[in-house]
Design a protein around this motif. Structure first.
Motif, PDB file in Angstrom:
ATOM      1  N   VAL A   1       0.928  -0.991  -0.027  1.00 57.31           N
ATOM      2  CA  VAL A   1       0.088  -0.039  -0.022  1.00 57.31           C
ATOM      3  C   VAL A   1       1.003   1.136   0.033  1.00 57.31           C
ATOM      4  O   VAL A   1       1.736   1.627   1.037  1.00 57.31           O
ATOM      5  N   LYS A   2       0.722   1.996  -0.889  1.00 55.71           N
ATOM      6  CA  LYS A   2       1.649   3.232  -1.172  1.00 55.71           C
ATOM      7  C   LYS A   2       0.842   4.545  -0.827  1.00 55.71           C
ATOM      8  O   LYS A   2      -0.254   4.718  -0.763  1.00 55.71           O
ATOM      9  N   GLY A   3       1.867   5.427  -0.330  1.00 50.93           N
ATOM     10  CA  GLY A   3       1.234   6.771  -0.060  1.00 50.93           C
ATOM     11  C   GLY A   3       0.473   7.078   1.363  1.00 50.93           C
ATOM     12  O   GLY A   3      -0.058   8.056   1.295  1.00 50.93           O
ATOM     13  N   VAL A   4       0.938   6.494   2.348  1.00 49.20           N
ATOM     14  CA  VAL A   4       0.175   6.701   3.674  1.00 49.20           C
ATOM     15  C   VAL A   4       0.851   7.922   4.173  1.00 49.20           C
ATOM     16  O   VAL A   4       2.325   7.981   4.163  1.00 49.20           O
ATOM     17  N   GLN A   5       0.140   8.717   4.514  1.00 46.70           N
ATOM     18  CA  GLN A   5       0.546  10.265   4.770  1.00 46.70           C
ATOM     19  C   GLN A   5       1.074  10.483   6.322  1.00 46.70           C
ATOM     20  O   GLN A   5       1.800  11.215   6.695  1.00 46.70           O
TER      21      GLN A   5
ATOM     22  N   THR B   1     -16.080  -2.855  -6.545  1.00 43.08           N
ATOM     23  CA  THR B   1     -15.314  -1.662  -6.536  1.00 43.08           C
ATOM     24  C   THR B   1     -13.890  -2.188  -6.972  1.00 43.08           C
ATOM     25  O   THR B   1     -13.402  -1.542  -7.648  1.00 43.08           O
ATOM     26  N   GLU B   2     -13.487  -3.318  -6.543  1.00 43.07           N
ATOM     27  CA  GLU B   2     -12.234  -3.942  -7.069  1.00 43.07           C
ATOM     28  C   GLU B   2     -12.295  -3.997  -8.431  1.00 43.07           C
ATOM     29  O   GLU B   2     -11.380  -3.674  -9.422  1.00 43.07           O
ATOM     30  N   LEU B   3     -13.411  -4.580  -9.042  1.00 40.32           N
ATOM     31  CA  LEU B   3     -13.390  -4.865 -10.563  1.00 40.32           C
ATOM     32  C   LEU B   3     -13.518  -3.338 -11.099  1.00 40.32           C
ATOM     33  O   LEU B   3     -12.922  -3.224 -12.332  1.00 40.32           O
ATOM     34  N   SER B   4     -14.171  -2.499 -10.532  1.00 40.40           N
ATOM     35  CA  SER B   4     -13.988  -0.993 -11.049  1.00 40.40           C
ATOM     36  C   SER B   4     -12.830  -0.361 -11.187  1.00 40.40           C
ATOM     37  O   SER B   4     -12.480   0.133 -12.089  1.00 40.40           O
ATOM     38  N   ASP B   5     -12.194  -0.692 -10.043  1.00 45.36           N
ATOM     39  CA  ASP B   5     -10.687  -0.188 -10.068  1.00 45.36           C
ATOM     40  C   ASP B   5      -9.920  -0.613 -11.300  1.00 45.36           C
ATOM     41  O   ASP B   5      -9.097   0.288 -11.881  1.00 45.36           O
ATOM     42  N   HIS B   6     -10.020  -1.792 -11.624  1.00 41.81           N
ATOM     43  CA  HIS B   6      -9.341  -2.213 -12.716  1.00 41.81           C
ATOM     44  C   HIS B   6      -9.828  -1.756 -13.943  1.00 41.81           C
ATOM     45  O   HIS B   6      -9.034  -1.684 -15.108  1.00 41.81           O
TER      46      HIS B   6
ATOM     47  N   ARG C   1      -7.098   1.530  -3.089  1.00 41.37           N
ATOM     48  CA  ARG C   1      -7.523   0.931  -4.401  1.00 41.37           C
ATOM     49  C   ARG C   1      -6.454   0.592  -5.031  1.00 41.37           C
ATOM     50  O   ARG C   1      -5.374   0.620  -4.733  1.00 41.37           O
ATOM     51  N   TYR C   2      -6.868  -0.244  -6.104  1.00 42.68           N
ATOM     52  CA  TYR C   2      -5.789  -0.921  -6.934  1.00 42.68           C
ATOM     53  C   TYR C   2      -5.205   0.098  -7.842  1.00 42.68           C
ATOM     54  O   TYR C   2      -5.610   1.115  -8.328  1.00 42.68           O
ATOM     55  N   LEU C   3      -3.801  -0.060  -7.772  1.00 43.34           N
ATOM     56  CA  LEU C   3      -2.746   0.682  -8.776  1.00 43.34           C
ATOM     57  C   LEU C   3      -2.172   0.025  -9.703  1.00 43.34           C
ATOM     58  O   LEU C   3      -2.296   0.354 -10.784  1.00 43.34           O
ATOM     59  N   ARG C   4      -1.603  -1.094  -9.475  1.00 43.75           N
ATOM     60  CA  ARG C   4      -0.841  -1.958 -10.504  1.00 43.75           C
ATOM     61  C   ARG C   4      -0.504  -3.061  -9.939  1.00 43.75           C
ATOM     62  O   ARG C   4      -0.413  -3.330  -8.733  1.00 43.75           O
TER      63      ARG C   4
END
Length: 622
Positions: free
Chosen positions: A240-244, A329-334, A416-419
């Protein structure tokens, strides 16, 4: 949501902390590390991403997927941008100041420093570097930090160049700013030793304290970023990237555990139903006369509707796996990764203008039975095909379990899915920079911030709260310089921390204040040329006038010190104006008159002087 039994689930987590260093120049050229405003850019560069094979002849799958998205990358360049940042010149030697700070960090984390550091190229797939790769080098390995739940190993310490900063997304692609590209950055990777969300937060907090103890790291939003690797026994490793922030780390780990646990339950149910993903097909005719705004808009623009039947998925596509996020939502992210606005699925239809009759026709068109679901995409022909294939692939993964992937942190603690997760094919040697041999023999171990706070209490008489504020604040070197120059420690600490916090809340741009301005102000107070009561007003003038001297700010604010004679005249006037009250109350009138006297003098005189004169004048009349 209550916590899971993390031990029973087999939670394993690790951290990657990315911290910008506060050096004079960038890692591989002499450009300054200061931030610029996009409006100051004087030229633009344009690049496109193309996947290439590594020196091992392999293609990184994350790069392959990214290249399928046709995007243009624009870079804003400035008068401070060097040719290295523009990818028009080979990198220069590694910055010695940055390497020295990295060695200090290695010492604080008990890392073994490498004998020889080799610069490597790490493939960059999001366009955040003009060259298409990031330069990085291993500095230390095999360290450790402590937490209340046990030690956490520090696997490695990397020194690398920061990426370009994303400015905006356009219809054509992404705009980046080159002011941040090349700023020295350390990446600290822990081992998979973290066993609870609270321990993840504590480990990050400890690492952050050690980094700030050097006094050579940048502060502020975006200067430190945390990535979290999370898995459970029946799940998969997810980055998980970008935790602030620190609280965000705990929330993200807790939320990712829930997501994986829910996906495992969905997997079990799908397998029990012998679920399968059918063939993608076009269903435009079903919606030829639709009143759905989204679908109608796509069709009127020459688009089409594609669909995939999901055998055995009925009721599970709409199942919540994180707060307000579902398997759908996961399907939608892709699907969104390929340009679609998202998907519709039968667990949520009829809705969005899609009628029950259209849902029935859709099911019939794709051969979906009572226990099946259907997902659809409405978009231009190319996007519709790519997006529904991506959604179908993600649905197939749901039958298998939790996919390994890279995800982005959302502000609400969801992801959310990135890659896909990047592979080893993304790293290869940098041939333009010679190896360096780090020498830690001259590196001084910095004083830890918690030890510094204890010393401030013992040596300077600060109370514990103020001492901690100063020690953990970014101006502790200035505080120590001021005290060394003879400034009262409590006054210096309160001004640098409490006063600036108060002014910031009032909208004063205190980030503009320089060390020289603070030192100048302290000198004026110590010499009696400025009353402490006027400090707030002078700091406000200084913050709003970058480059102004403290002396000029005192004049601008009309707060030049006054003589004791002038103080007495002002006090006498206040006492005479309130003669009846003084006669009736005597020294009991002191408090009210003190405020009036200070107001009359507008911070031009020290409160202790005014107090002494006022007591004397009241005494004469009572």
């Amino acid at each position: 949501m209550s916590d899971y039994d993390y031990e029973e689930l087999g939670l394993v987590a690790g951290l990657e902390i990315h911290q910008q260093l506060d050096t004079a120049t960038k890692l591989f050229c002499d450009s300054p590390t200061m931030q610029r405003e996009p409006e100051a850019a004087d030229r633009e560069l344009t690049r496109y991403l193309h996947p290439t094979k590594s020196e091992l002849g392999e293609l990184d799958q994350a790069a392959v997927e990214e290249s399928r998205v046709d995007r243009e990358f624009t870079y804003l360049a400035y008068d401070t941008t060097c040719l290295v940042e523009e990818d028009d010149e080979p990198p220069r030697r590694v910055d010695e100041e940055a390497l020295s700070v990295a060695l200090q960090i290695a010492d604080l984390m008990d890392l073994t420093v490498v004998d020889q550091a080799h610069v490597m190229r790490k493939l960059v797939i999001d366009g955040s570097n003009t060259s298409g790769f990031q330069r990085t080098m291993l500095v230390g390995q095999h360290g450790e930090i402590s937490t209340s739940e046990g030690p956490v190993s520090v696997v490695d310490l990397m020194l690398e160049e920061e990426s370009a900063q994303r400015v905006e997304e356009t219809d054509e692609g992404v705009v980046y700013s080159l002011d941040r590209l090349g700023v020295p950055l350390v990446e600290i990777g822990t081992g998979p030793d973290i066993r609870s969300p609270a321990q993840a937060k504590e480990a990050a907090e400890r690492i952050g304290m050690l980094l700030r103890s050097t006094g050579s790291v940048k502060r502020g939003l975006g200067t430190i970023r945390q990535d979290v690797n999370v898995s459970i026994a029946e799940g998969a490793r997810v980055e998980v990237k970008g935790v602030q922030d620190l609280q965000g780390i705990e929330d993200i780990v807790r939320g990712e555990v829930r997501r994986q646990a829910e996906l495992v339950e969905i997997r079990d149910e799908l397998q029990a139903r012998d679920a399968a993903v059918g063939d993608v097909q076009e269903v435009t005719e079903v919606f030829a006369d639709t009143d759905s705004g989204v679908i109608r808009g796509a069709l009127d623009s020459g688009g089409k509707v594609t669909a995939v039947p999901l055998s055995g998925f009925d009721g599970l596509v709409g199942r919540e796996i994180q707060e307000d996020r579902r398997l759908g939502t996961e399907l939608s992210d892709h699907a969104k990764r390929h340009g679609a606005g998202g998907i519709f699925h039968t667990d949520e239809l009829p809705a969005y203008g899609v009628t029950a009759a259209e849902v029935a026709d859709l099911r019939e068109a794709v051969g979906a039975g009572e226990g099946d679901a259907v997902a659809i995409v409405a978009a231009d022909p190319e996007t519709a095909d790519l997006a529904i294939e991506a959604a179908a692939d993600r649905a197939e993964s749901a039958v298998v379990g939790v996919p390994e992937e890279t995800r982005g942190a959302n502000e609400d603690g969801t992801t959310r899915y990135l890659r896909p997760l990047p592979g080893a094919a993304r790293m290869y040697p940098e041939t333009d920079v010679p190896p360096v041999e780090p020498d830690s023999s001259d590196v001084e171990t910095p004083e830890l911030l918690d030890e510094k706070a204890e010393r401030y209490v013992a040596d300077f008489g600060l109370d514990e709260g103020l001492a901690e504020q100063v020690a953990f604040g970014h101006r502790f070197p200035l505080f120590e310089e001021a005290v060394e120059a003879g400034v009262d420690p409590t006054f210096a600490a309160a001004t640098l921390e409490s006063t600036t916090t108060e002014l910031r809340r009032d909208g004063v741009p205190v980030e503009n204040l320089t060390d020289e301005q603070f030192l100048g102000l302290f000198a004026l107070v110590e010499d009696g040329d400025l009353a402490k009561e006027g400090v707030n007003e002078v700091l406000t003038v200084l913050a709003e006038n970058p480059g102004m001297s403290a002396e000029a700010a005192v004049e601008e604010a009309g707060l030049a010190g006054v003589s004791e004679e002038a103080v007495r005249e002002a006090v006498v006037e206040v006492v005479e104006r309130n003669a009846e009250q003084v006669e009736a109350e005597g020294m009991g009138a002191f408090s009210g008159l003190m405020g009036e006297a200070m107001g009359a003098l507008r911070g031009k005189a020290d409160g202790e002087v005014v107090s002494a004169v006022l007591r004397e004048e009241i005494g004469k009349r009572s």
